[in-house]
Design a protein around this motif. Structure first.
Motif, short mmCIF file in Angstrom:
data_model
loop_
_atom_site.label_atom_id
_atom_site.label_comp_id
_atom_site.label_asym_id
_atom_site.label_seq_id
_atom_site.Cartn_x
_atom_site.Cartn_y
_atom_site.Cartn_z
N PHE A 9 10.48 -7.51 1.29
CA PHE A 9 10.12 -6.28 0.58
C PHE A 9 9.42 -5.35 1.55
CE2 PHE A 9 10.38 -9.53 -2.63
CZ PHE A 9 10.94 -8.90 -3.71
N ARG A 10 9.74 -4.07 1.47
CA ARG A 10 9.03 -3.06 2.26
C ARG A 10 9.08 -1.74 1.52
NH1 ARG A 10 12.49 0.48 4.55
NH2 ARG A 10 14.64 -0.16 4.88
N ASN A 11 8.16 -0.85 1.88
CA ASN A 11 8.17 0.48 1.30
C ASN A 11 9.34 1.26 1.90
OD1 ASN A 11 5.88 0.02 -0.23
ND2 ASN A 11 4.50 0.77 1.36
N ALA A 12 10.13 1.88 1.05
CA ALA A 12 11.23 2.70 1.52
C ALA A 12 10.68 3.94 2.22
CB ALA A 12 12.12 3.10 0.35
N THR A 13 11.47 4.47 3.13
CA THR A 13 11.11 5.70 3.84
C THR A 13 12.20 6.75 3.61
OG1 THR A 13 12.28 5.11 5.88
CG2 THR A 13 9.99 4.31 5.65
N ALA A 14 11.94 7.96 4.06
CA ALA A 14 12.92 9.03 3.92
C ALA A 14 14.25 8.67 4.61
CB ALA A 14 12.36 10.34 4.49
N ALA A 15 14.18 7.91 5.69
CA ALA A 15 15.40 7.50 6.40
C ALA A 15 16.29 6.59 5.54
CB ALA A 15 15.03 6.80 7.71
N ASP A 16 15.71 5.95 4.55
CA ASP A 16 16.46 5.05 3.67
C ASP A 16 17.21 5.77 2.55
OD1 ASP A 16 15.55 2.57 4.86
OD2 ASP A 16 13.62 2.89 3.85
N VAL A 17 16.93 7.04 2.34
CA VAL A 17 17.46 7.74 1.16
C VAL A 17 18.97 7.62 1.01
CG1 VAL A 17 17.74 10.02 0.08
CG2 VAL A 17 15.48 9.27 0.85
N PRO A 18 19.79 7.90 2.03
CA PRO A 18 21.25 7.79 1.81
C PRO A 18 21.68 6.39 1.37
CG PRO A 18 20.80 9.01 3.83
CD PRO A 18 19.48 8.43 3.37
N ALA A 19 21.14 5.36 1.99
CA ALA A 19 21.51 3.98 1.63
C ALA A 19 21.02 3.64 0.23
CB ALA A 19 20.96 3.00 2.66
N GLU A 52 17.34 13.96 -3.71
CA GLU A 52 16.06 14.61 -4.02
C GLU A 52 15.19 13.74 -4.93
OE1 GLU A 52 19.08 17.32 -2.68
OE2 GLU A 52 19.11 16.08 -4.47
N GLY A 53 15.82 13.12 -5.93
CA GLY A 53 15.09 12.27 -6.85
C GLY A 53 14.54 11.02 -6.17
N VAL A 54 15.33 10.42 -5.29
CA VAL A 54 14.89 9.23 -4.56
C VAL A 54 13.76 9.61 -3.61
CG1 VAL A 54 15.60 7.46 -2.90
CG2 VAL A 54 17.09 8.04 -4.83
N LEU A 55 13.91 10.72 -2.89
CA LEU A 55 12.88 11.15 -1.96
C LEU A 55 11.57 11.46 -2.69
CD1 LEU A 55 12.23 11.70 1.01
CD2 LEU A 55 13.00 14.06 0.64
N ALA A 56 11.66 12.05 -3.88
CA ALA A 56 10.46 12.36 -4.65
C ALA A 56 9.68 11.09 -4.99
CB ALA A 56 10.83 13.12 -5.93
N VAL A 57 10.38 10.01 -5.31
CA VAL A 57 9.70 8.74 -5.59
C VAL A 57 9.04 8.20 -4.31
CG1 VAL A 57 10.04 6.33 -6.28
CG2 VAL A 57 11.19 8.16 -7.54
N ILE A 58 9.77 8.25 -3.20
CA ILE A 58 9.24 7.75 -1.93
C ILE A 58 7.98 8.52 -1.52
CG2 ILE A 58 9.72 7.61 0.56
CD1 ILE A 58 12.66 6.96 -0.24
N GLU A 59 8.00 9.83 -1.70
CA GLU A 59 6.90 10.67 -1.23
C GLU A 59 5.81 10.90 -2.27
OE1 GLU A 59 8.91 14.17 0.20
OE2 GLU A 59 9.30 13.23 2.16
N GLY A 60 5.99 10.44 -3.50
CA GLY A 60 5.02 10.66 -4.55
C GLY A 60 3.69 9.98 -4.26
N ALA A 61 2.59 10.66 -4.58
CA ALA A 61 1.25 10.13 -4.30
C ALA A 61 0.98 8.84 -5.06
CB ALA A 61 0.21 11.18 -4.64
N ASP A 62 1.48 8.73 -6.28
CA ASP A 62 1.21 7.55 -7.11
C ASP A 62 2.44 6.69 -7.32
OD1 ASP A 62 -1.53 8.06 -7.56
OD2 ASP A 62 -1.00 9.59 -9.05
N SER A 63 3.43 6.80 -6.42
CA SER A 63 4.64 6.02 -6.59
C SER A 63 5.09 5.42 -5.28
CB SER A 63 5.76 6.87 -7.20
OG SER A 63 6.21 7.84 -6.28
N LYS A 64 5.96 4.44 -5.41
CA LYS A 64 6.58 3.84 -4.24
C LYS A 64 7.96 3.36 -4.65
CE LYS A 64 3.70 0.56 -3.17
NZ LYS A 64 3.74 0.37 -1.78
N LEU A 65 8.81 3.28 -3.67
CA LEU A 65 10.13 2.72 -3.87
C LEU A 65 10.21 1.51 -2.95
CD1 LEU A 65 12.71 3.23 -5.51
CD2 LEU A 65 13.64 4.40 -3.54
N LEU A 66 10.31 0.33 -3.54
CA LEU A 66 10.42 -0.89 -2.76
C LEU A 66 11.87 -1.09 -2.35
CD1 LEU A 66 8.18 -3.46 -4.69
CD2 LEU A 66 7.64 -2.23 -2.59
N ALA A 67 12.08 -1.25 -1.05
CA ALA A 67 13.40 -1.60 -0.53
C ALA A 67 13.40 -3.11 -0.36
CB ALA A 67 13.65 -0.90 0.80
#
Length: 178
Positions: A9-19, A52-67
């Motif tokens: 498990f890791r925190n997703a980054t902007a580079a992960d958005v397309p995948a 845009e929706g995925v990036l918003a979750v990744i960059e949100g102050a109170d959210s994270k997207l686990l990859a």
């Protein structure tokens, strides 16, 4: 994927958005999604999410997207959002060809552990399309409860997909953590 191996498990980054967008789309929409059991292809067409929706979750102050990776490959993901006394679980996707092998159970358990231990929340919330009885039953087996609290599906907003039938709505499911 070796289902006996624990995924990474890791925190997703902007580079992960397309995948991530490709993974989420493949798990829920179109013919590829039919390889798994969580498809929404019979009730919704069009997109499930967008960059845009995925990036918003990744960059949100109170959210994270686990990859979630196995063997260096992205195989799943989930969204966690800290909402005061509870956390919201969403954007959950497992590669269709890996569904049904137990990976989803491992991911949801890790998401619950994180929300409880890192954010100190006592409850997890999620919304599921109420017509998805098989998926709701899966969450009930994981300890979630139906609340009967419904929210309308955003008909007319193509960003959330194109419904193929009337009467779609989201039901709130909750689980006490602890």
């Amino acid at each position: 994927m070796d289902t006996a191996a624990r995924p990474a498990f890791r925190n997703a980054t902007a580079a992960d958005v397309p995948a991530l967008v490709a993974l989420i789309e493949s798990a829920y929409r179109g013919d590829d999604s039919r390889a798994g059991w969580t498809t929404e292809a019979d009730i919704l067409e069009g997109q499930r999410t967008d960059p845009e929706g995925v990036l918003a979750v990744i960059e949100g102050a109170d959210s994270k997207l686990l990859a979630v990776e196995s063997g260096g490959e992205l195989v799943a993901c989930c969204q966690l959002e800290h909402r005061g006394s509870h956390a919201y679980f969403g954007m959950f996707a497992v590669r269709p060809t890996l569904q049904g092998a137990g990976l989803g159970k491992v991911i949801i358990a890790e998401a619950e552990r994180f929300a409880r231990e890192e954010w100190g929340v006592a409850e997890m919330h999620m919304t599921v399309i109420s017509a998805r009885e098989d998926l709701i039953a899966w969450y009930i087996r994981r300890g979630y409860a139906r609340t009967g609290e419904m929210t309308p599906f955003p008909y007319g907003n193509e960003r959330f997909g194109l419904p193929t039938r009337d009467g779609l709505q989201f039901e709130l499911l909750t689980k006490k953590l602890g």
